[in-house]
Scaffold this motif. Sequence first.
Motif, PDB file in Angstrom:
ATOM      1  N   THR A  48       6.854 -30.662   4.071  1.00 25.03           N
ATOM      2  CA  THR A  48       6.130 -31.708   4.326  1.00 25.03           C
ATOM      3  C   THR A  48       7.043 -32.913   4.867  1.00 25.03           C
ATOM      4  N   ALA A  49       7.843 -33.309   3.961  1.00 23.01           N
ATOM      5  CA  ALA A  49       8.517 -34.583   4.382  1.00 23.01           C
ATOM      6  C   ALA A  49       9.358 -34.209   5.342  1.00 23.01           C
ATOM      7  N   ILE A  51       9.371 -32.376   7.974  1.00 22.10           N
ATOM      8  CA  ILE A  51       8.575 -32.251   9.187  1.00 22.10           C
ATOM      9  C   ILE A  51       8.242 -33.434   9.678  1.00 22.10           C
ATOM     10  N   MET A  52       7.432 -34.144   8.791  1.00 18.14           N
ATOM     11  CA  MET A  52       7.138 -35.546   9.183  1.00 18.14           C
ATOM     12  C   MET A  52       8.277 -36.432   9.417  1.00 18.14           C
ATOM     13  N   LEU A  53       9.418 -36.395   8.820  1.00 21.73           N
ATOM     14  CA  LEU A  53      10.477 -37.243   9.072  1.00 21.73           C
ATOM     15  C   LEU A  53      11.553 -36.902  10.447  1.00 21.73           C
ATOM     16  N   ASN A  55      10.098 -34.434  13.028  1.00 16.51           N
ATOM     17  CA  ASN A  55       9.248 -33.634  14.171  1.00 16.51           C
ATOM     18  C   ASN A  55       8.751 -34.835  15.198  1.00 16.51           C
ATOM     19  N   PHE A  58       5.750 -36.834  15.188  1.00 21.03           N
ATOM     20  CA  PHE A  58       5.356 -38.130  14.369  1.00 21.03           C
ATOM     21  C   PHE A  58       6.131 -39.274  14.776  1.00 21.03           C
ATOM     22  N   LEU A  61       4.481 -42.367  14.702  1.00 22.08           N
ATOM     23  CA  LEU A  61       4.034 -43.114  13.393  1.00 22.08           C
ATOM     24  C   LEU A  61       5.191 -43.506  12.585  1.00 22.08           C
ATOM     25  N   ARG A  62       6.346 -42.719  12.820  1.00 22.15           N
ATOM     26  CA  ARG A  62       7.673 -43.435  11.806  1.00 22.15           C
ATOM     27  C   ARG A  62       7.836 -44.902  12.319  1.00 22.15           C
ATOM     28  N   MET A  69       6.661 -44.730   5.909  1.00 22.23           N
ATOM     29  CA  MET A  69       6.692 -43.362   6.350  1.00 22.23           C
ATOM     30  C   MET A  69       7.335 -42.410   5.200  1.00 22.23           C
ATOM     31  N   THR A  73       4.965 -39.664   3.380  1.00 24.64           N
ATOM     32  CA  THR A  73       5.232 -38.080   2.855  1.00 24.64           C
ATOM     33  C   THR A  73       4.855 -37.818   1.594  1.00 24.64           C
ATOM     34  N   VAL A  76       1.014 -37.301   1.395  1.00 19.23           N
ATOM     35  CA  VAL A  76       0.847 -36.141   1.938  1.00 19.23           C
ATOM     36  C   VAL A  76       1.091 -34.832   1.159  1.00 19.23           C
TER      37      VAL A  76
END
Length: 307
Positions: A48-49, A51-53, A55, A58, A61-62, A69, A73, A76
């Motif tokens: 999860t972390a 991908i969000m950091l 991809n 995102f 959002l970052r 952010m 993570t 989430v």
Amino acid sequence: MNDFLSTYGFLMVTMVQAGLLGLSLYFPFQAGQLSLASPGFYALGGYTAAIMLTNPAFGALRDSLGNGMFVLTWVVAAVLAGLLGLIVGVPALRLRGIYLALATIAFVEILRVVSLNLTITGGAVGIFGVPQPFGFADRWQYILLFGPLLLLVLLFTRQLERSRVGRAFRAIREDELAADAMGVNPTHYKVTAFVIGAVLAGVVGAMSAPLLSSWNARQGTFDASIAILAFVLIGGNRSMWGPVVGGALLTAVPELLRGLADWRLVINGLVLVVASLYLPRGIVGALQKLGKARPPQRPAALPEVKG
């Protein structure tokens, strides 16, 4: 001081990390459940972390959140791990003992295989280039994240054990049928313990992805399940300090003995064998028993009989 931190700082962080993962397994143990699912939730949090950091989806959002952010993570990962823990826990926790252990091992393996076959997780290669939080330049600085989390979890565990929920956990662990007869809902409390452990493992995984700078399917395996189980059993599964002590010890011994080459693995194995044979309640349990032992009392002198 800088030389010490550069040499042993990462080891210190991994010792705290191991203690947290041991505690994630300790919660189901409190309710008498032999669960080995923590590596699965740990891997989920890390993915999860990662991908969000990394991809591009995102990216906006970052840019808007900055260091926030990283906190997002964690939240989430906690939510996803908790929801998955609830979905898995309701049917799985109707099983007991070795059957539950096998079911949770299967859960870990299913997540590993799924992550190997998804594009978003990077497949077998994984995800690389996970950025560092809060401008960290050295890995020992992660103690500023894992250390406070460990303190918070220990405080939470202490309050939980003293609460009605903690007493219900202990009642189920000692005798589930008797607890049920007294009005304690075993399924409800077992799922609660399982979800708490899942949330903790997910958060630790989300914090660990930047620490390792990458994430792949090797983070959540059967080997990891056995290692975390060893943290709890060797340290002691009847005290919240047991997983912390066990995790720190079993993480530190192989590294401190690295100069002995392959012999360090032999010594590590001996530690496991000796602790299993002679410390059935773990290291912390043995120390508590030793602390409660009273010195033998000398018999009182008989009164003198006057003639």
